[in-house]
Design a protein around this motif. Structure first.
Motif, PDB file in Angstrom:
ATOM      1  N   THR A   1       0.801  -1.273   0.025  1.00 47.82           N
ATOM      2  CA  THR A   1       0.192  -0.052   0.069  1.00 47.82           C
ATOM      3  C   THR A   1       0.783   1.187   0.007  1.00 47.82           C
ATOM      4  O   THR A   1       2.096   1.305   0.401  1.00 47.82           O
ATOM      5  CB  THR A   1      -1.054  -0.066   1.324  1.00 47.82           C
ATOM      6  OG1 THR A   1      -1.618   1.256   1.035  1.00 47.82           O
ATOM      7  CG2 THR A   1      -0.185  -0.021   2.466  1.00 47.82           C
ATOM      8  N   ASP A   2       0.341   2.270  -0.595  1.00 46.58           N
ATOM      9  CA  ASP A   2       1.050   3.594  -0.266  1.00 46.58           C
ATOM     10  C   ASP A   2       0.110   4.580   0.674  1.00 46.58           C
ATOM     11  O   ASP A   2       0.656   5.771   0.849  1.00 46.58           O
ATOM     12  CB  ASP A   2       1.078   4.360  -1.704  1.00 46.58           C
ATOM     13  CG  ASP A   2      -0.292   4.763  -2.280  1.00 46.58           C
ATOM     14  OD1 ASP A   2      -1.289   4.472  -1.695  1.00 46.58           O
ATOM     15  OD2 ASP A   2      -0.362   5.351  -3.406  1.00 46.58           O
ATOM     16  N   ASP A   3      -0.460   3.909   1.649  1.00 47.50           N
ATOM     17  CA  ASP A   3      -1.149   4.753   2.566  1.00 47.50           C
ATOM     18  C   ASP A   3      -0.476   4.272   3.845  1.00 47.50           C
ATOM     19  O   ASP A   3      -0.702   2.806   4.271  1.00 47.50           O
ATOM     20  CB  ASP A   3      -2.606   4.296   2.301  1.00 47.50           C
ATOM     21  CG  ASP A   3      -3.405   5.142   3.402  1.00 47.50           C
ATOM     22  OD1 ASP A   3      -4.122   5.996   2.968  1.00 47.50           O
ATOM     23  OD2 ASP A   3      -3.472   4.609   4.464  1.00 47.50           O
ATOM     24  N   MET A   4      -0.005   5.073   4.658  1.00 46.36           N
ATOM     25  CA  MET A   4       0.707   4.813   5.911  1.00 46.36           C
ATOM     26  C   MET A   4      -0.568   4.285   7.011  1.00 46.36           C
ATOM     27  O   MET A   4      -0.253   3.382   7.914  1.00 46.36           O
ATOM     28  CB  MET A   4       1.277   6.059   6.546  1.00 46.36           C
ATOM     29  CG  MET A   4       2.703   6.268   5.797  1.00 46.36           C
ATOM     30  SD  MET A   4       3.907   5.020   6.234  1.00 46.36           S
ATOM     31  CE  MET A   4       4.653   5.461   7.650  1.00 46.36           C
ATOM     32  N   ALA A   5      -1.747   4.879   7.008  1.00 46.18           N
ATOM     33  CA  ALA A   5      -2.604   4.500   8.045  1.00 46.18           C
ATOM     34  C   ALA A   5      -3.022   3.053   7.670  1.00 46.18           C
ATOM     35  O   ALA A   5      -3.443   2.242   8.424  1.00 46.18           O
ATOM     36  CB  ALA A   5      -3.881   5.430   7.986  1.00 46.18           C
ATOM     37  N   GLU A   6      -3.304   2.680   6.388  1.00 49.41           N
ATOM     38  CA  GLU A   6      -3.876   1.265   5.965  1.00 49.41           C
ATOM     39  C   GLU A   6      -2.430   0.581   6.371  1.00 49.41           C
ATOM     40  O   GLU A   6      -2.974  -0.738   6.742  1.00 49.41           O
ATOM     41  CB  GLU A   6      -4.057   1.361   4.405  1.00 49.41           C
ATOM     42  CG  GLU A   6      -4.725   0.234   4.113  1.00 49.41           C
ATOM     43  CD  GLU A   6      -4.992   0.186   2.561  1.00 49.41           C
ATOM     44  OE1 GLU A   6      -5.250   1.458   1.951  1.00 49.41           O
ATOM     45  OE2 GLU A   6      -4.551  -0.928   1.642  1.00 49.41           O
ATOM     46  N   GLY A   7      -1.392   0.671   5.727  1.00 48.88           N
ATOM     47  CA  GLY A   7      -0.337  -0.062   5.994  1.00 48.88           C
ATOM     48  C   GLY A   7       0.255  -0.525   7.599  1.00 48.88           C
ATOM     49  O   GLY A   7       0.540  -1.352   7.836  1.00 48.88           O
TER      50      GLY A   7
ATOM     51  N   TYR B   1       7.767  14.028   1.201  1.00 47.07           N
ATOM     52  CA  TYR B   1       8.001  12.623   1.654  1.00 47.07           C
ATOM     53  C   TYR B   1       7.768  12.341   3.098  1.00 47.07           C
ATOM     54  O   TYR B   1       6.919  11.458   3.317  1.00 47.07           O
ATOM     55  CB  TYR B   1       9.419  12.092   1.242  1.00 47.07           C
ATOM     56  CG  TYR B   1       9.665  10.589   1.723  1.00 47.07           C
ATOM     57  CD1 TYR B   1       9.356   9.561   0.631  1.00 47.07           C
ATOM     58  CD2 TYR B   1      10.100  10.228   2.765  1.00 47.07           C
ATOM     59  CE1 TYR B   1       9.490   8.406   0.841  1.00 47.07           C
ATOM     60  CE2 TYR B   1      10.321   8.927   3.004  1.00 47.07           C
ATOM     61  CZ  TYR B   1      10.056   7.943   2.124  1.00 47.07           C
ATOM     62  OH  TYR B   1       9.979   6.617   2.402  1.00 47.07           O
ATOM     63  N   TYR B   2       8.429  13.192   3.934  1.00 44.07           N
ATOM     64  CA  TYR B   2       8.136  13.020   5.203  1.00 44.07           C
ATOM     65  C   TYR B   2       6.567  13.235   5.758  1.00 44.07           C
ATOM     66  O   TYR B   2       5.912  12.555   6.366  1.00 44.07           O
ATOM     67  CB  TYR B   2       8.695  14.345   6.147  1.00 44.07           C
ATOM     68  CG  TYR B   2       8.842  14.287   7.613  1.00 44.07           C
ATOM     69  CD1 TYR B   2       9.243  13.032   8.328  1.00 44.07           C
ATOM     70  CD2 TYR B   2       7.894  15.176   8.340  1.00 44.07           C
ATOM     71  CE1 TYR B   2       9.268  13.232   9.693  1.00 44.07           C
ATOM     72  CE2 TYR B   2       7.901  15.159   9.533  1.00 44.07           C
ATOM     73  CZ  TYR B   2       8.455  14.088  10.293  1.00 44.07           C
ATOM     74  OH  TYR B   2       8.272  13.831  11.801  1.00 44.07           O
ATOM     75  N   HIS B   3       6.014  14.150   4.878  1.00 48.67           N
ATOM     76  CA  HIS B   3       4.501  14.596   5.310  1.00 48.67           C
ATOM     77  C   HIS B   3       3.670  13.179   5.030  1.00 48.67           C
ATOM     78  O   HIS B   3       2.784  12.738   5.835  1.00 48.67           O
ATOM     79  CB  HIS B   3       3.937  15.697   4.149  1.00 48.67           C
ATOM     80  CG  HIS B   3       2.338  16.109   4.583  1.00 48.67           C
ATOM     81  ND1 HIS B   3       1.964  16.578   5.772  1.00 48.67           N
ATOM     82  CD2 HIS B   3       1.432  15.642   3.677  1.00 48.67           C
ATOM     83  CE1 HIS B   3       0.652  16.463   5.436  1.00 48.67           C
ATOM     84  NE2 HIS B   3       0.472  16.018   4.126  1.00 48.67           N
TER      85      HIS B   3
ATOM     86  N   ALA C   1       4.499  10.380  15.943  1.00 47.89           N
ATOM     87  CA  ALA C   1       3.437   9.587  16.859  1.00 47.89           C
ATOM     88  C   ALA C   1       2.059   9.381  16.303  1.00 47.89           C
ATOM     89  O   ALA C   1       1.573   8.591  16.476  1.00 47.89           O
ATOM     90  CB  ALA C   1       3.770  10.405  18.128  1.00 47.89           C
ATOM     91  N   GLU C   2       1.815  10.384  15.357  1.00 48.99           N
ATOM     92  CA  GLU C   2       0.405  10.502  14.929  1.00 48.99           C
ATOM     93  C   GLU C   2       0.177   9.611  14.113  1.00 48.99           C
ATOM     94  O   GLU C   2      -0.880   8.713  14.352  1.00 48.99           O
ATOM     95  CB  GLU C   2       0.044  11.901  14.225  1.00 48.99           C
ATOM     96  CG  GLU C   2      -1.222  12.242  13.585  1.00 48.99           C
ATOM     97  CD  GLU C   2      -2.234  12.228  14.553  1.00 48.99           C
ATOM     98  OE1 GLU C   2      -2.127  12.610  15.994  1.00 48.99           O
ATOM     99  OE2 GLU C   2      -3.217  11.594  14.345  1.00 48.99           O
ATOM    100  N   LYS C   3       1.058   9.431  13.013  1.00 50.56           N
ATOM    101  CA  LYS C   3       0.899   8.088  12.207  1.00 50.56           C
ATOM    102  C   LYS C   3       0.831   6.661  12.838  1.00 50.56           C
ATOM    103  O   LYS C   3       0.493   5.941  12.626  1.00 50.56           O
ATOM    104  CB  LYS C   3       1.982   8.054  11.056  1.00 50.56           C
ATOM    105  CG  LYS C   3       1.607   9.156   9.925  1.00 50.56           C
ATOM    106  CD  LYS C   3       2.549   9.133   8.922  1.00 50.56           C
ATOM    107  CE  LYS C   3       2.486  10.277   7.980  1.00 50.56           C
ATOM    108  NZ  LYS C   3       3.550  11.340   8.309  1.00 50.56           N
ATOM    109  N   LEU C   4       1.799   6.714  13.882  1.00 47.76           N
ATOM    110  CA  LEU C   4       2.083   5.431  14.767  1.00 47.76           C
ATOM    111  C   LEU C   4       0.832   5.072  15.244  1.00 47.76           C
ATOM    112  O   LEU C   4       0.588   3.730  15.913  1.00 47.76           O
ATOM    113  CB  LEU C   4       3.252   5.585  15.657  1.00 47.76           C
ATOM    114  CG  LEU C   4       3.585   4.502  16.409  1.00 47.76           C
ATOM    115  CD1 LEU C   4       4.351   3.361  15.530  1.00 47.76           C
ATOM    116  CD2 LEU C   4       4.715   4.560  17.561  1.00 47.76           C
TER     117      LEU C   4
END
Ligand code: CP
Length: 310
Positions: free
Chosen positions: A202-208, A236-238, A244-247
């Motif tokens: 996936t290219d979606d961090m929340a999904e991955g 890229y960082y965004h 912590a938020e994405k984690l």
């Protein structure tokens, strides 16, 4: 096994045996015990044709802790500069009868080629985008210690997968040990045959990261990029930088890993990388020494058994 060239040829039982041995050395390290002399009388030569901090230092420390005579070849000052080939360099060193050769090379397959030309045991310290077996083994040991097991875990490997030998070796190892692996990153940084790997992509961090037990971050490996399109570091960082938020999408007790070297503010937030409640990055470095001690110990045993005709 005579050499350690990759994770691919290893049976799960061999991986477990190596990790058990490494656990023994990690515990001895932690207690400050003497490490024994499994490599006494053996000559270990480290040949790094590419930059390294962690791998080279830990192989040297591992060899010395087990009593080997360790020589670090200064490849930048070697006769390669005068046009000598990799194979001739290997044959020259082979004539000096080393027992263990530790090799890092920028080209995929170079270490396997070299292993065919020498009589001693060869350990792959990373070749191109092919394999980095001791990195995957130290990652596995770190995961096993943090999670109490190395199976039925969900592991998200995030970032520049296409150019990463760390991702490749980890994918193979984690698959062999029956874990669920997700690859997360921009499509331009995924391997060409990613659909054939049998893992979620996936290219979606929340999904991955959803319900992941382990989140493994990778840096952008610009030295191996050949015109691959990547967004600006800020963009890229965004989208892909771990903070912590994405984690929050992962399990509350998910661990954060990174093989290093890391680029703070590009693939990972510096504060999160230093958060000892979530990040096991320094533990990975510590386990690097134990795993390399175990790998050289096991290869030296095989070497002695062959010599003694056991
Ligand atoms: N992880 C790793 O291989 O780091 P070095 O390049 O510093 O050895």
């Amino acid at each position: 096994q005579r050499h350690l060239l990759g994770i691919e040829p290893l049976h799960p039982a061999e991986i477990t045996a190596l990790l058990d041995r490494a656990d023994h050395y990690a515990e001895a390290q932690r207690r400050g015990d003497r490490h024994g002399d499994a490599l006494a009388g053996l000559t270990q030569v480290n040949m790094f044709f590419e930059a390294s901090t962690r791998t080279q230092a830990s192989f040297e420390i591992a060899g010395k802790r087990l009593g080997a005579d360790v020589m670090n070849m200064a490849m930048q000052a070697s006769s390669l500069k005068k046009g000598e080939t990799l194979i001739d360099t290997a044959l020259t060193l082979n004539a000096m009868r080393p027992d263990l050769l530790v090799v890092r090379h920028p080209h995929s397959g170079a270490v396997n080629l070299l292993a065919e030309k020498v009589n001693c045991a060869v350990l792959n310290a990373g070749d191109g985008r092919h394999e980095h077996p001791t990195q995957a083994l130290l990652d596995a040991l770190t995961i096993r210690q943090a999670k109490g097991r190395l199976h039925r875990l969900t592991v998200a490997i995030c970032g520049d997968i296409a150019h990463s030998r760390v991702a490749r070796s980890n994918l193979i190892l984690l698959g062999k040990m029956e874990n669920r692996v997700r690859l997360v990153g921009p499509p331009t940084l995924m391997p060409a045959q990613v659909g054939e790997l049998g893992v979620e992509v996936t290219d979606d961090m929340a999904e991955g990261l959803r319900d992941a037990d382990v989140v493994m971050m990778l840096r952008l490996q610009r030295e191996r990029m050949d015109g691959a399109f990547i967004p600006s570091e800020r963009e890229y960082y965004h989208r892909f930088g771990l903070d912590a938020e994405k984690l929050r999408a992962a399990k509350p007790d998910a661990i954060v890993m990174h093989p290093g070297p890391m680029n703070r503010g590009v693939e990972i937030d510096g504060t999160l990388a230093d958060d000892i409640n979530r990040s096991v990055i320094q533990k990975q470095v510590e386990m690097g020494v134990a795993v390399r001690m175990a790998a050289m110990d096991l290869l030296a045993r095989n070497l002695r058994e062959r010599v003694n005709g056991v």
